[in-house]
Design a protein around this motif. Structure first.
Motif, PDB file in Angstrom:
ATOM      1  N   GLY A 197      -1.848  12.048   3.676  1.00  0.00           N
ATOM      2  CA  GLY A 197      -1.611  10.756   2.658  1.00  0.00           C
ATOM      3  C   GLY A 197      -0.002  10.522   2.358  1.00  0.00           C
ATOM      4  O   GLY A 197       0.142   9.311   2.560  1.00  0.00           O
ATOM      5  N   TRP A 198       0.821  11.581   2.205  1.00  0.00           N
ATOM      6  CA  TRP A 198       2.138  11.240   2.064  1.00  0.00           C
ATOM      7  C   TRP A 198       2.754  10.602   3.264  1.00  0.00           C
ATOM      8  O   TRP A 198       3.426   9.647   3.041  1.00  0.00           O
ATOM      9  N   THR A 241       0.342   9.015  -7.747  1.00  0.00           N
ATOM     10  CA  THR A 241       1.088   8.795  -6.485  1.00  0.00           C
ATOM     11  C   THR A 241       0.423   9.965  -5.653  1.00  0.00           C
ATOM     12  O   THR A 241      -0.097  11.176  -5.940  1.00  0.00           O
ATOM     13  N   HIS A 290       0.901  -1.237   0.005  1.00  0.00           N
ATOM     14  CA  HIS A 290      -0.143  -0.193   0.039  1.00  0.00           C
ATOM     15  C   HIS A 290       0.957   1.171  -0.114  1.00  0.00           C
ATOM     16  O   HIS A 290       0.546   2.304  -0.672  1.00  0.00           O
ATOM     17  N   GLY A 291       1.947   1.100   0.638  1.00  0.00           N
ATOM     18  CA  GLY A 291       2.835   2.331   0.811  1.00  0.00           C
ATOM     19  C   GLY A 291       3.411   2.757  -0.408  1.00  0.00           C
ATOM     20  O   GLY A 291       3.831   3.876  -0.788  1.00  0.00           O
ATOM     21  N   SER A 314       1.240   3.949  -3.239  1.00  0.00           N
ATOM     22  CA  SER A 314       0.747   5.382  -2.990  1.00  0.00           C
ATOM     23  C   SER A 314       2.245   6.551  -3.331  1.00  0.00           C
ATOM     24  O   SER A 314       1.965   7.337  -3.842  1.00  0.00           O
ATOM     25  N   LEU A 315       3.283   6.104  -2.842  1.00  0.00           N
ATOM     26  CA  LEU A 315       4.587   6.687  -2.932  1.00  0.00           C
ATOM     27  C   LEU A 315       4.860   6.531  -4.553  1.00  0.00           C
ATOM     28  O   LEU A 315       5.775   7.464  -5.017  1.00  0.00           O
ATOM     29  N   ALA A 363      -1.905   5.096  -6.216  1.00  0.00           N
ATOM     30  CA  ALA A 363      -2.628   5.636  -4.749  1.00  0.00           C
ATOM     31  C   ALA A 363      -4.144   5.340  -5.486  1.00  0.00           C
ATOM     32  O   ALA A 363      -4.541   6.113  -6.502  1.00  0.00           O
ATOM     33  N   GLU A 389       3.302   3.332   5.928  1.00  0.00           N
ATOM     34  CA  GLU A 389       2.845   2.000   5.398  1.00  0.00           C
ATOM     35  C   GLU A 389       4.197   1.235   4.904  1.00  0.00           C
ATOM     36  O   GLU A 389       4.334   0.105   4.864  1.00  0.00           O
ATOM     37  N   ALA A 449       1.563   7.049   3.648  1.00  0.00           N
ATOM     38  CA  ALA A 449       2.405   6.142   2.807  1.00  0.00           C
ATOM     39  C   ALA A 449       3.711   5.642   3.131  1.00  0.00           C
ATOM     40  O   ALA A 449       4.193   4.674   2.984  1.00  0.00           O
TER      41      ALA A 449
END
Length: 149
Positions: free
Chosen positions: A56-57, A48, A30-31, A34-35, A42, A63, A60
């Motif tokens: 959010g960041w 991202t 998941h991290g 998103s990153l 994401a 995560e 991430a």
């Protein structure tokens, strides 16, 4: 019946270790999504989260790093504690305002990760972890120390 329980108890550290590995890997994914925009990105959009955006960041990063630490079993309890708190924040700040129950507000993953990580805080890493390797090597080293007369 007690023989079955005894056999199940023998496997407990290994099943707990496998649980930790799977949860850590999924959390890490998941991290990474998103990153870095991998694995669907994401929110499944392929994108991202903007660097430094709140929350959010930061979620991430927790995560990715927390998932990696839990996966390999290094600093498991601390990493799981931080990850559990991050997922509790995500649930109550992002999801819960949209509805009371996780099925109503889309917060099932946040709730499951929160409780899964909290379980690891209290149970420890189980077998197959770097925490176990390092703690057993320290115990072995202590056994080799000369005794003061």
């Amino acid at each position: 019946m007690s023989q079955i329980s005894a056999r199940l108890d023998q496997g407990r550290p290994y099943v707990l270790g496998l649980f930790r590995i799977v949860v850590g890997l999924l959390f890490l994914c998941h991290g990474a999504a998103s990153l870095f925009g991998v694995l669907g990105g994401a929110g499944g959009t392929g994108g991202t989260v903007p660097t430094g955006s709140w929350p959010g960041w930061y979620a991430a990063v927790i995560e990715l790093v927390g998932g990696a630490l839990v996966l390999v079993g290094l600093g498991t309890r601390a990493a799981a504690f931080i990850a559990s708190g991050a997922m509790a924040y995500a649930y109550f700040k992002v999801h819960q305002p949209m509805g009371l129950f996780p099925l109503q507000n889309g917060g099932e993953l946040s709730a499951m990760y929160c409780w899964s990580m909290l379980l690891l805080v209290f149970t420890g890493p189980g077998a197959l972890s770097l925490d176990t390797v390092f703690s057993s090597s320290r115990a072995t080293d202590r056994g080799r120390e000369p005794v003061a007369a």
